[in-house]
Structures are given as structure tokens and as C-alpha cells.
Design a protein around this motif. Structure first.
Motif, PDB file in Angstrom:
ATOM      1  N   UNK A  11       0.827  -1.207   0.000  1.00  0.00           N
ATOM      2  CA  UNK A  11       0.000   0.000   0.000  1.00  0.00           C
ATOM      3  C   UNK A  11       0.860   1.255   0.000  1.00  0.00           C
ATOM      4  N   UNK A  12       2.119   1.129   0.385  1.00  0.00           N
ATOM      5  CA  UNK A  12       3.035   2.262   0.448  1.00  0.00           C
ATOM      6  C   UNK A  12       3.981   2.299  -0.747  1.00  0.00           C
ATOM      7  N   UNK A  13       3.774   1.408  -1.707  1.00  0.00           N
ATOM      8  CA  UNK A  13       4.597   1.341  -2.915  1.00  0.00           C
ATOM      9  C   UNK A  13       3.827   1.983  -4.051  1.00  0.00           C
ATOM     10  N   UNK A  14       4.535   2.660  -4.931  1.00  0.00           N
ATOM     11  CA  UNK A  14       3.911   3.329  -6.069  1.00  0.00           C
ATOM     12  C   UNK A  14       4.294   2.595  -7.347  1.00  0.00           C
ATOM     13  N   UNK A  15       3.305   2.340  -8.214  1.00  0.00           N
ATOM     14  CA  UNK A  15       3.588   1.721  -9.510  1.00  0.00           C
ATOM     15  C   UNK A  15       4.664   2.536 -10.227  1.00  0.00           C
ATOM     16  N   UNK A  16       5.677   1.829 -10.748  1.00  0.00           N
ATOM     17  CA  UNK A  16       6.748   2.490 -11.471  1.00  0.00           C
ATOM     18  C   UNK A  16       7.937   2.867 -10.609  1.00  0.00           C
ATOM     19  N   UNK A  17       7.796   2.738  -9.290  1.00  0.00           N
ATOM     20  CA  UNK A  17       8.899   3.039  -8.383  1.00  0.00           C
ATOM     21  C   UNK A  17      10.003   2.010  -8.611  1.00  0.00           C
TER      22      UNK A  17
END
Length: 109
Positions: A11-17
Motif C-alpha cells: 500500500x506504500x509502494x507506487x507503480x513504477x517506483x
């Protein structure tokens, strides 16, 4: 020496990170990719749904690092925790060397 990475829940990860792992010679860029979407060409995808807990993310990252055919690095996640230990392959003296990996999450070294 061992690097220890502490991961966050998905939930704390962003797509593309992205984050890089290097064995001192080769560097591989890993990318968090929301299931159903495509990674950036050249990056190694870590597919997630957005529902994974930190320990599950650690297992997924461990698998992605260990499946790399370019890196002389071994990742070991600690079951039921969000921690991953990274080891560089044994040098000629047989001693495991440390590996620095920049991960966009809480990191313990």
C-alpha cells in the motif's frame, strides 16, 4: 558483511517506483509494477496487487533478485518479516561480501 533491507507493505509502494541492486560490477533496476500494467523496458518487474503485506513484498523481492542472471547477489528474506539480507557471491577467499541496494522503503543497515 550483509546489507539488510526493510520493506514496506504494498500500500506504500507506487507503480513504477524503482530501486537498484549492484554486485559491484553489474547493476539491475527493479521496478514495482501493479498487476495488469507493463514495466519500463530494461527493468526487472516486481508485480504486486496492492494488497500485499511487507513480508509478502520481501518474498517477492527476494525471488526477483535471486532470479537475476546478471547479479552475483543472493537475497534471503526472513520468513514472516519485512527484512531481506543481501549477500554478494563469495570472492576468491570464500568470504561473503556486502552489497548496497537502494530500496525506496525503510532501510536498516
Amino acid at each position: 558483511f550483509t546489507d539488510q533491507l526493510t520493506l514496506l507493505a504494498s500500500l506504500q509502494v507506487v507503480h513504477g517506483q524503482t530501486f537498484d541492486v549492484s554486485d559491484g560490477v553489474n547493476t539491475v533496476t527493479f521496478e514495482y509494477v501493479l498487476e495488469g500494467l507493463a514495466p519500463t523496458p530494461g527493468n526487472v518487474p516486481i508485480y504486486y496487487t496492492g494488497l500485499e503485506m511487507a513480508a509478502e513484498m520481501a518474498e517477492m523481492i527476494e525471488e526477483a533478485i535471486n532470479n537475476s542472471t546478471v547479479l552475483d547477489v543472493t537475497a534471503a528474506s526472513i520468513e514472516t518479516t519485512e527484512r531481506i539480507d543481501l549477500f554478494r557471491g563469495a570472492d576468491s577467499d570464500g568470504i561473503m561480501r556486502d552489497v548496497r541496494g537502494a530500496v525506496p522503503a525503510a532501510q536498516t543497515v
